[in-house]
Design a protein around this motif. Structure first.
Motif, PDB file in Angstrom:
ATOM      1  N   LYS A 146       6.783   3.746 -10.583  1.00  0.00           N
ATOM      2  CA  LYS A 146       7.260   4.024 -11.941  1.00  0.00           C
ATOM      3  C   LYS A 146       8.283   5.159 -11.932  1.00  0.00           C
ATOM      4  N   PHE A 147       8.021   6.203 -11.155  1.00  0.00           N
ATOM      5  CA  PHE A 147       8.978   7.302 -11.076  1.00  0.00           C
ATOM      6  C   PHE A 147      10.289   6.842 -10.466  1.00  0.00           C
ATOM      7  N   LEU A 148      10.211   6.139  -9.352  1.00  0.00           N
ATOM      8  CA  LEU A 148      11.440   5.691  -8.701  1.00  0.00           C
ATOM      9  C   LEU A 148      12.244   4.771  -9.609  1.00  0.00           C
ATOM     10  N   GLU A 149      11.561   3.895 -10.338  1.00  0.00           N
ATOM     11  CA  GLU A 149      12.262   3.033 -11.287  1.00  0.00           C
ATOM     12  C   GLU A 149      12.865   3.832 -12.438  1.00  0.00           C
ATOM     13  N   SER A 150      12.207   4.931 -12.838  1.00  0.00           N
ATOM     14  CA  SER A 150      12.723   5.744 -13.944  1.00  0.00           C
ATOM     15  C   SER A 150      14.035   6.425 -13.580  1.00  0.00           C
ATOM     16  N   ILE A 151      14.265   6.649 -12.307  1.00  0.00           N
ATOM     17  CA  ILE A 151      15.538   7.227 -11.876  1.00  0.00           C
ATOM     18  C   ILE A 151      16.477   6.149 -11.340  1.00  0.00           C
ATOM     19  N   GLU A 152      16.162   4.902 -11.716  1.00  0.00           N
ATOM     20  CA  GLU A 152      16.982   3.732 -11.377  1.00  0.00           C
ATOM     21  C   GLU A 152      17.090   3.465  -9.889  1.00  0.00           C
ATOM     22  N   ALA A 153      16.047   3.829  -9.153  1.00  0.00           N
ATOM     23  CA  ALA A 153      16.008   3.514  -7.728  1.00  0.00           C
ATOM     24  C   ALA A 153      15.745   2.024  -7.560  1.00  0.00           C
ATOM     25  N   GLU A 154      16.288   1.447  -6.533  1.00  0.00           N
ATOM     26  CA  GLU A 154      16.042   0.047  -6.220  1.00  0.00           C
ATOM     27  C   GLU A 154      15.106   0.010  -5.019  1.00  0.00           C
ATOM     28  N   LEU A 155      14.012  -0.714  -5.167  1.00  0.00           N
ATOM     29  CA  LEU A 155      13.023  -0.796  -4.104  1.00  0.00           C
ATOM     30  C   LEU A 155      13.047  -2.192  -3.498  1.00  0.00           C
TER      31      LEU A 155
ATOM     32  N   LEU B  59       0.815  -1.209   0.000  1.00  0.00           N
ATOM     33  CA  LEU B  59       0.000   0.000   0.000  1.00  0.00           C
ATOM     34  C   LEU B  59       0.851   1.262   0.000  1.00  0.00           C
ATOM     35  N   ALA B  60       1.992   1.213   0.636  1.00  0.00           N
ATOM     36  CA  ALA B  60       2.858   2.390   0.718  1.00  0.00           C
ATOM     37  C   ALA B  60       3.357   2.841  -0.643  1.00  0.00           C
ATOM     38  N   PHE B  61       3.436   1.922  -1.598  1.00  0.00           N
ATOM     39  CA  PHE B  61       3.939   2.261  -2.919  1.00  0.00           C
ATOM     40  C   PHE B  61       2.879   2.157  -4.006  1.00  0.00           C
ATOM     41  N   SER B  62       1.612   2.044  -3.638  1.00  0.00           N
ATOM     42  CA  SER B  62       0.596   1.829  -4.670  1.00  0.00           C
ATOM     43  C   SER B  62      -0.028   3.113  -5.194  1.00  0.00           C
ATOM     44  N   ALA B  63      -0.528   3.979  -4.334  1.00  0.00           N
ATOM     45  CA  ALA B  63      -1.208   5.167  -4.846  1.00  0.00           C
ATOM     46  C   ALA B  63      -1.473   6.179  -3.745  1.00  0.00           C
ATOM     47  N   THR B  64      -1.631   7.419  -4.186  1.00  0.00           N
ATOM     48  CA  THR B  64      -2.097   8.498  -3.321  1.00  0.00           C
ATOM     49  C   THR B  64      -3.178   9.234  -4.095  1.00  0.00           C
ATOM     50  N   LYS B  65      -3.716  10.280  -3.532  1.00  0.00           N
ATOM     51  CA  LYS B  65      -4.723  11.059  -4.265  1.00  0.00           C
ATOM     52  C   LYS B  65      -4.116  11.713  -5.506  1.00  0.00           C
ATOM     53  N   LYS B  66      -2.857  12.111  -5.417  1.00  0.00           N
ATOM     54  CA  LYS B  66      -2.206  12.801  -6.532  1.00  0.00           C
ATOM     55  C   LYS B  66      -1.539  11.832  -7.508  1.00  0.00           C
TER      56      LYS B  66
END
Length: 57
Positions: free
Chosen positions: A45-54, A30-37
């Motif tokens: 998707k954003f974090l992966e686009s900057i090559e972040a590892e989750l 849930l922490a990484f699924s969605a917010t109102k915005k």
């Protein structure tokens, strides 16, 4: 350039009681699924686009 961010909390499946099993795993999703915005996994998707590892452990 690189940066590292870690969030450590005294919580997780290893600390759950029998009647709480899998709650930490659900909260992780849930922490990484969605917010109102940001919807439809835009956060991931954003974090992966900057090559972040989750990950969580």
């Amino acid at each position: 350039m690189r940066a590292t961010l870690a969030l450590a909390v005294k919580a997780g499946s290893a600390l759950e009681e029998e009647d709480e099993r899998r709650i930490a795993h659900i909260v992780e999703h849930l922490a990484f699924s969605a917010t109102k915005k940001y919807t439809n996994h835009d956060i991931v998707k954003f974090l992966e686009s900057i090559e972040a590892e989750l990950g969580a452990c």
